[in-house]
Each structure stands twice: as C-alpha cells, then as structure tokens.
Design a protein around this motif. Structure first.
Motif, PDB file in Angstrom:
ATOM      1  N   ILE A 155     -59.307 -40.792  26.522  1.00  0.00           N
ATOM      2  CA  ILE A 155     -59.987 -39.702  27.218  1.00  0.00           C
ATOM      3  C   ILE A 155     -60.921 -40.328  28.244  1.00  0.00           C
ATOM      4  CG2 ILE A 155     -61.566 -37.743  27.001  1.00  0.00           C
ATOM      5  CD1 ILE A 155     -60.534 -37.466  24.073  1.00  0.00           C
ATOM      6  N   ILE A 156     -60.760 -39.905  29.487  1.00  0.00           N
ATOM      7  CA  ILE A 156     -61.601 -40.397  30.577  1.00  0.00           C
ATOM      8  C   ILE A 156     -62.373 -39.208  31.135  1.00  0.00           C
ATOM      9  CG2 ILE A 156     -61.653 -41.496  32.863  1.00  0.00           C
ATOM     10  CD1 ILE A 156     -60.498 -43.446  30.888  1.00  0.00           C
ATOM     11  N   GLN A 157     -63.687 -39.274  31.061  1.00  0.00           N
ATOM     12  CA  GLN A 157     -64.544 -38.222  31.599  1.00  0.00           C
ATOM     13  C   GLN A 157     -64.612 -38.394  33.114  1.00  0.00           C
ATOM     14  OE1 GLN A 157     -67.650 -38.248  33.150  1.00  0.00           O
ATOM     15  NE2 GLN A 157     -68.204 -36.139  32.844  1.00  0.00           N
ATOM     16  N   THR A 158     -64.414 -37.295  33.877  1.00  0.00           N
ATOM     17  CA  THR A 158     -64.345 -37.392  35.338  1.00  0.00           C
ATOM     18  C   THR A 158     -65.501 -36.721  36.078  1.00  0.00           C
ATOM     19  OG1 THR A 158     -62.995 -35.387  35.596  1.00  0.00           O
ATOM     20  CG2 THR A 158     -61.819 -37.464  35.229  1.00  0.00           C
ATOM     21  N   ASP A 159     -66.366 -36.039  35.361  1.00  0.00           N
ATOM     22  CA  ASP A 159     -67.492 -35.363  36.030  1.00  0.00           C
ATOM     23  C   ASP A 159     -68.363 -36.364  36.789  1.00  0.00           C
ATOM     24  OD1 ASP A 159     -66.842 -32.834  35.032  1.00  0.00           O
ATOM     25  OD2 ASP A 159     -68.140 -33.050  33.290  1.00  0.00           O
ATOM     26  N   ASN A 160     -68.667 -36.042  38.019  1.00  0.00           N
ATOM     27  CA  ASN A 160     -69.613 -36.813  38.839  1.00  0.00           C
ATOM     28  C   ASN A 160     -69.254 -38.296  38.959  1.00  0.00           C
ATOM     29  OD1 ASN A 160     -71.310 -34.480  39.210  1.00  0.00           O
ATOM     30  ND2 ASN A 160     -71.984 -34.795  37.105  1.00  0.00           N
ATOM     31  N   LYS A 161     -67.960 -38.598  38.974  1.00  0.00           N
ATOM     32  CA  LYS A 161     -67.517 -39.978  39.159  1.00  0.00           C
ATOM     33  C   LYS A 161     -66.635 -40.048  40.398  1.00  0.00           C
ATOM     34  CE  LYS A 161     -67.421 -41.406  34.306  1.00  0.00           C
ATOM     35  NZ  LYS A 161     -66.525 -41.796  33.206  1.00  0.00           N
ATOM     36  N   SER A 162     -66.673 -41.183  41.055  1.00  0.00           N
ATOM     37  CA  SER A 162     -65.819 -41.384  42.221  1.00  0.00           C
ATOM     38  C   SER A 162     -64.390 -41.673  41.767  1.00  0.00           C
ATOM     39  CB  SER A 162     -66.335 -42.557  43.054  1.00  0.00           C
ATOM     40  OG  SER A 162     -66.146 -43.770  42.354  1.00  0.00           O
ATOM     41  N   ILE A 163     -63.460 -41.458  42.663  1.00  0.00           N
ATOM     42  CA  ILE A 163     -62.057 -41.750  42.360  1.00  0.00           C
ATOM     43  C   ILE A 163     -61.883 -43.227  41.991  1.00  0.00           C
ATOM     44  CG2 ILE A 163     -59.712 -41.842  43.341  1.00  0.00           C
ATOM     45  CD1 ILE A 163     -60.528 -39.244  44.900  1.00  0.00           C
ATOM     46  N   PRO A 164     -62.432 -44.166  42.767  1.00  0.00           N
ATOM     47  CA  PRO A 164     -62.265 -45.581  42.380  1.00  0.00           C
ATOM     48  C   PRO A 164     -62.833 -45.910  40.992  1.00  0.00           C
ATOM     49  CG  PRO A 164     -63.006 -45.437  44.656  1.00  0.00           C
ATOM     50  CD  PRO A 164     -63.089 -44.054  44.077  1.00  0.00           C
ATOM     51  N   THR A 165     -63.926 -45.275  40.616  1.00  0.00           N
ATOM     52  CA  THR A 165     -64.510 -45.510  39.293  1.00  0.00           C
ATOM     53  C   THR A 165     -63.572 -45.033  38.191  1.00  0.00           C
ATOM     54  OG1 THR A 165     -66.760 -45.365  40.156  1.00  0.00           O
ATOM     55  CG2 THR A 165     -66.479 -44.963  37.788  1.00  0.00           C
ATOM     56  N   ILE A 166     -63.007 -43.852  38.365  1.00  0.00           N
ATOM     57  CA  ILE A 166     -62.091 -43.307  37.359  1.00  0.00           C
ATOM     58  C   ILE A 166     -60.830 -44.159  37.275  1.00  0.00           C
ATOM     59  CG2 ILE A 166     -60.717 -41.292  36.685  1.00  0.00           C
ATOM     60  CD1 ILE A 166     -62.868 -39.603  38.263  1.00  0.00           C
ATOM     61  N   VAL A 167     -60.298 -44.547  38.432  1.00  0.00           N
ATOM     62  CA  VAL A 167     -59.103 -45.397  38.458  1.00  0.00           C
ATOM     63  C   VAL A 167     -59.372 -46.700  37.714  1.00  0.00           C
ATOM     64  CG1 VAL A 167     -57.586 -46.754  39.970  1.00  0.00           C
ATOM     65  CG2 VAL A 167     -58.124 -44.374  40.545  1.00  0.00           C
ATOM     66  N   ARG A 168     -60.521 -47.309  37.941  1.00  0.00           N
ATOM     67  CA  ARG A 168     -60.872 -48.558  37.270  1.00  0.00           C
ATOM     68  C   ARG A 168     -60.941 -48.346  35.761  1.00  0.00           C
ATOM     69  NH1 ARG A 168     -59.329 -52.771  36.668  1.00  0.00           N
ATOM     70  NH2 ARG A 168     -58.750 -52.491  38.801  1.00  0.00           N
ATOM     71  N   GLU A 169     -61.525 -47.221  35.312  1.00  0.00           N
ATOM     72  CA  GLU A 169     -61.597 -46.939  33.878  1.00  0.00           C
ATOM     73  C   GLU A 169     -60.204 -46.808  33.275  1.00  0.00           C
ATOM     74  OE1 GLU A 169     -64.297 -43.884  32.463  1.00  0.00           O
ATOM     75  OE2 GLU A 169     -65.633 -44.267  34.161  1.00  0.00           O
ATOM     76  N   VAL A 170     -59.311 -46.119  33.973  1.00  0.00           N
ATOM     77  CA  VAL A 170     -57.934 -45.975  33.474  1.00  0.00           C
ATOM     78  C   VAL A 170     -57.280 -47.344  33.373  1.00  0.00           C
ATOM     79  CG1 VAL A 170     -55.622 -45.082  34.025  1.00  0.00           C
ATOM     80  CG2 VAL A 170     -57.640 -43.615  34.337  1.00  0.00           C
ATOM     81  N   LEU A 171     -57.371 -48.118  34.432  1.00  0.00           N
ATOM     82  CA  LEU A 171     -56.729 -49.434  34.449  1.00  0.00           C
ATOM     83  C   LEU A 171     -57.327 -50.375  33.407  1.00  0.00           C
ATOM     84  CD1 LEU A 171     -56.271 -49.912  38.281  1.00  0.00           C
ATOM     85  CD2 LEU A 171     -54.512 -49.333  36.597  1.00  0.00           C
ATOM     86  N   ASP A 172     -58.626 -50.288  33.186  1.00  0.00           N
ATOM     87  CA  ASP A 172     -59.276 -51.120  32.167  1.00  0.00           C
ATOM     88  C   ASP A 172     -58.692 -50.862  30.771  1.00  0.00           C
ATOM     89  OD1 ASP A 172     -60.864 -52.344  34.034  1.00  0.00           O
ATOM     90  OD2 ASP A 172     -62.683 -51.212  33.534  1.00  0.00           O
ATOM     91  N   HIS A 173     -58.270 -49.620  30.522  1.00  0.00           N
ATOM     92  CA  HIS A 173     -57.684 -49.277  29.222  1.00  0.00           C
ATOM     93  C   HIS A 173     -56.271 -49.808  29.062  1.00  0.00           C
ATOM     94  CE1 HIS A 173     -60.580 -46.661  27.206  1.00  0.00           C
ATOM     95  NE2 HIS A 173     -60.929 -46.257  28.412  1.00  0.00           N
ATOM     96  N   TYR A 174     -55.558 -50.006  30.158  1.00  0.00           N
ATOM     97  CA  TYR A 174     -54.122 -50.299  30.046  1.00  0.00           C
ATOM     98  C   TYR A 174     -53.678 -51.609  30.661  1.00  0.00           C
ATOM     99  CZ  TYR A 174     -53.969 -45.805  27.997  1.00  0.00           C
ATOM    100  OH  TYR A 174     -54.202 -44.764  27.148  1.00  0.00           O
ATOM    101  N   GLU A 175     -54.581 -52.381  31.222  1.00  0.00           N
ATOM    102  CA  GLU A 175     -54.203 -53.678  31.777  1.00  0.00           C
ATOM    103  C   GLU A 175     -54.287 -54.761  30.721  1.00  0.00           C
ATOM    104  OE1 GLU A 175     -54.840 -53.560  36.507  1.00  0.00           O
ATOM    105  OE2 GLU A 175     -56.606 -54.118  35.367  1.00  0.00           O
TER     106      GLU A 175
END
Length: 175
Positions: A155-175
C-alpha cells in the motif's frame, strides 16, 4: 515480480494511470490500462467503438465485469508490463485471483478528500453515478477500501506527494 508485472489498484483518481505510466517508463515496461483493453475487446466483439462509461451504462455492472475478466485473462501470458485497473476491477471476486496471478498488487491509497478534489478536476466515474456529493464518494470508499487493502501486496499512500516520490516508493518495494 511474477511475470515481471505490477498491478495498480485503487479508487478512481488515486493515480493508477499516472504512476503506472511513470513506473513503466522507469522500468522500460509496457503500460497497460485495463479500461483501454476493455474498449478494444468490446470493439473486436461488437465492431463498434464505445467508452468504458458507455459500456458500463449499456451492459450494467455484470456485463462490464465479464468483459473486464476476459481482458484480464488475456494478459496472463504477457510479461514486463504495468497494469492500471479500473477502480471496480478488484471488487469482482473472479478478478481477484487473476490480478494476484499477474504480479504484485500495489494499492495506491488516497484519502476520500483527495479523491474528491481530483475527481472535481478530472470528472466523476460512472460507478458513482455522476454525483460529486462527498457522501457518495465516502460510501464507495468505505465499501472498496477493505477489499483493496486485503488484495494488496503493498500500500502506497499518495496524498500530498509528488509523482517522482510515489514512483520511488513503488520501485523501492520491488527492485
């Protein structure tokens, strides 16, 4: 990642397409929008172009869900893709194991307030019936959030986050 794929779920306007496209670009994967796949499938079956909104309106929830499941099953043989589902796709029980089989499921979580704000700018989904009433959004949210949470691997919370920040969080989970 199973099939080298990620599946994004979440409420309408949670960022599934925006984040999905950005993650796909980062990984050099294909981005697949489930709604587009449903429209293509419908066009092939009926020799007629319709939007998902029109298909849902004409065929109802069960008719739309049948097309949705067929479109998902057709993705099972593919690899190296990011899938953005429609907000209702994870709600259909037959879709849930298919989504899990495609790859890790990422729930992009946004608060009802954020969802409403984004919807007012983007437009309201057919499932809400065109109501911008916050109570209608909260009701749909209360029904869907537990299902999304149960199905999600992350689960990635997206409120008040930039697109690059969210992308980095997703990639951090799966790289």
């Amino acid at each position: 990642m199973k099939n080298n794929a990620l599946v994004f779920i979440g409420f309408a306007s949670s960022g599934k397409s925006t984040i999905g496209k950005a993650v796909a670009e980062e990984l050099s994967f294909q981005f697949i929008d489930l709604d587009e796949q449903i429209e293509i499938l419908y066009r092939h079956e009926h020799a007629q172009q319709k939007t998902c909104r029109a298909i849902y309106r004409d065929r109802g929830a069960s008719g739309f869900a049948t097309l949705e499941a067929t479109a998902l099953i057709r993705l099972e043989a593919q690899e190296n893709f990011i899938l953005a589902t429609g907000g209702g796709a994870p709600l259909t029980k037959v879709n849930q194991p298919i989504l899990k089989a495609l790859g890790p499921v990422v729930y992009l979580f946004a608060s009802p307030e954020t969802i409403q704000d984004r919807m007012l700018h983007k437009g309201l989904p057919a499932s809400i019936g065109g109501s911008s009433n916050f109570a209608a959004i909260q009701e749909h949210y209360a029904q869907r959030d537990p299902i999304y949470q149960r199905l999600a691997d992350t689960i990635i919370q997206t409120d008040n986050k930039s697109i690059p920040t969210i992308v980095r969080e997703v990639l951090d989970h799966y790289e």
